[in-house]
Motif scaffolding. Structure first.
Motif, PDB file in Angstrom:
ATOM      1  N   SER A 104       0.848  -1.195   0.000  1.00  0.00           N
ATOM      2  CA  SER A 104       0.000   0.000   0.000  1.00  0.00           C
ATOM      3  C   SER A 104       0.880   1.240   0.000  1.00  0.00           C
ATOM      4  O   SER A 104       2.012   1.216   0.508  1.00  0.00           O
ATOM      5  N   CYS A 105       0.342   2.317  -0.540  1.00  0.00           N
ATOM      6  CA  CYS A 105       1.060   3.595  -0.501  1.00  0.00           C
ATOM      7  C   CYS A 105       0.210   4.624   0.220  1.00  0.00           C
ATOM      8  O   CYS A 105      -1.006   4.489   0.339  1.00  0.00           O
ATOM      9  N   SER A 106       0.871   5.654   0.722  1.00  0.00           N
ATOM     10  CA  SER A 106       0.170   6.742   1.385  1.00  0.00           C
ATOM     11  C   SER A 106      -0.649   7.532   0.363  1.00  0.00           C
ATOM     12  O   SER A 106      -0.300   7.613  -0.817  1.00  0.00           O
ATOM     13  N   ALA A 107      -1.762   8.110   0.816  1.00  0.00           N
ATOM     14  CA  ALA A 107      -2.619   8.902  -0.071  1.00  0.00           C
ATOM     15  C   ALA A 107      -1.914  10.190  -0.483  1.00  0.00           C
ATOM     16  O   ALA A 107      -1.140  10.769   0.292  1.00  0.00           O
ATOM     17  N   VAL A 108      -2.170  10.636  -1.697  1.00  0.00           N
ATOM     18  CA  VAL A 108      -1.563  11.853  -2.231  1.00  0.00           C
ATOM     19  C   VAL A 108      -2.670  12.840  -2.580  1.00  0.00           C
ATOM     20  O   VAL A 108      -3.646  12.491  -3.255  1.00  0.00           O
ATOM     21  N   THR A 109      -2.521  14.070  -2.125  1.00  0.00           N
ATOM     22  CA  THR A 109      -3.498  15.112  -2.417  1.00  0.00           C
ATOM     23  C   THR A 109      -3.643  15.305  -3.926  1.00  0.00           C
ATOM     24  O   THR A 109      -2.645  15.387  -4.653  1.00  0.00           O
ATOM     25  N   ASN A 110      -4.876  15.339  -4.391  1.00  0.00           N
ATOM     26  CA  ASN A 110      -5.228  15.580  -5.800  1.00  0.00           C
ATOM     27  C   ASN A 110      -4.827  14.431  -6.734  1.00  0.00           C
ATOM     28  O   ASN A 110      -4.844  14.591  -7.952  1.00  0.00           O
ATOM     29  N   ALA A 111      -4.471  13.283  -6.186  1.00  0.00           N
ATOM     30  CA  ALA A 111      -4.255  12.103  -7.033  1.00  0.00           C
ATOM     31  C   ALA A 111      -5.602  11.431  -7.291  1.00  0.00           C
ATOM     32  O   ALA A 111      -6.420  11.291  -6.380  1.00  0.00           O
ATOM     33  N   THR A 112      -5.816  11.020  -8.519  1.00  0.00           N
ATOM     34  CA  THR A 112      -7.060  10.331  -8.866  1.00  0.00           C
ATOM     35  C   THR A 112      -6.856   8.837  -9.058  1.00  0.00           C
ATOM     36  O   THR A 112      -7.825   8.078  -9.084  1.00  0.00           O
ATOM     37  N   SER A 113      -5.597   8.401  -9.201  1.00  0.00           N
ATOM     38  CA  SER A 113      -5.291   6.972  -9.284  1.00  0.00           C
ATOM     39  C   SER A 113      -3.804   6.784  -8.998  1.00  0.00           C
ATOM     40  O   SER A 113      -3.056   7.754  -8.837  1.00  0.00           O
ATOM     41  N   TYR A 114      -3.402   5.508  -8.958  1.00  0.00           N
ATOM     42  CA  TYR A 114      -2.013   5.172  -8.630  1.00  0.00           C
ATOM     43  C   TYR A 114      -1.532   4.101  -9.603  1.00  0.00           C
ATOM     44  O   TYR A 114      -2.243   3.131  -9.868  1.00  0.00           O
TER      45      TYR A 114
END
Length: 226
Positions: A104-114
């Motif tokens: 898992s990765c940490s959430a990123v502001t304004n990211a819509t996908s990974y």
């Protein structure tokens, strides 16, 4: 109001919802400039045009006796590539062939996908595009490999965050310590440089010597017998 805090220009299908209000018979939505959509329920789906800039989405509840005060929420326009995820969590050692592991990765502001990349001889089994993936390691997975992830939005991809995972560690490069004039009864120290991915070290002593301390670590004390 629940929904995206930031949206892409030229996007559709952006859903915003406010909790149902007891006694409300309908809802009044006021849209920011550059947004289109309509609803009289507590949920609305909006499209945003090519010039949309940050604006306020406003909603009020309507009942038989009148209209409530309004709730206002800012909705930003995404105009920059997201930052890279700060970290990847998941197993880094003892990643055996023919197993499936979760990362898992940490959430990123304004990211819509990974966007995830698996090591050589491993494949992403599920979760591509989300913050959490499962990776299947094939029977020919090597000694180690790299898991990487980039955050993505409508502007582009971030730089990658990486995590090295190990099936087996490499051999220690060298042992440092006395090799000449090793006298009976002396206590000597031997050390190896830390090996990436190693969780312990197994030492074997010469005949008629004893490891007096440090077995399992990268440094031991060796007692020389008579």
């Amino acid at each position: 109001i629940s929904g995206p805090a930031a949206v892409c220009r030229n996007s559709t299908g952006n859903v915003f919802t406010t909790p149902a209000v007891a006694g409300a018979t309908s809802y009044l939505w006021t849209l920011p400039t550059g947004a289109t959509g309509s609803s009289t329920t507590n949920s609305i789906t909006l499209s945003f045009n090519a010039t949309y800039s940050t604006g306020n989405l406003i909603v009020s509840a309507i009942g038989p006796c009148g209209t409530s005060s309004a709730y206002t929420q800012s909705v930003a326009a995404i105009t920059a590539v997201p930052s890279a995820p700060a970290a990847i969590s998941g197993p880094t050692v003892n990643v055996c062939a023919n197993t499936t592991q979760t990362y898992s990765c940490s959430a990123v502001t304004n990211a819509t996908s990974y966007q995830w990349t698996a090591p050589t001889n491993a494949t992403i089994a599920s979760g591509q595009g989300t913050q959490t993936v499962t990776i299947s390691f094939a029977n020919n997975f090597g000694a180690n490999g790299t898991v990487s992830v980039k955050a993505q939005n409508c502007v582009g991809l971030s730089t990658a965050q990486t995590l090295t995972v190990y099936r087996v560690p490499a051999a220690p490069a060298a042992i440092s310590g006395s090799v000449n004039n090793v006298c009976a009864g002396s206590v000597l120290t031997y050390v190896v440089a830390a090996v990436p991915g190693a969780t312990g070290y197994t030492w074997t002593a010469p005949t008629n010597t004893t490891i007096s301390s440090g077995q399992g670590t990268n440094s031991i004390s060796l007692t020389v017998g008579s």
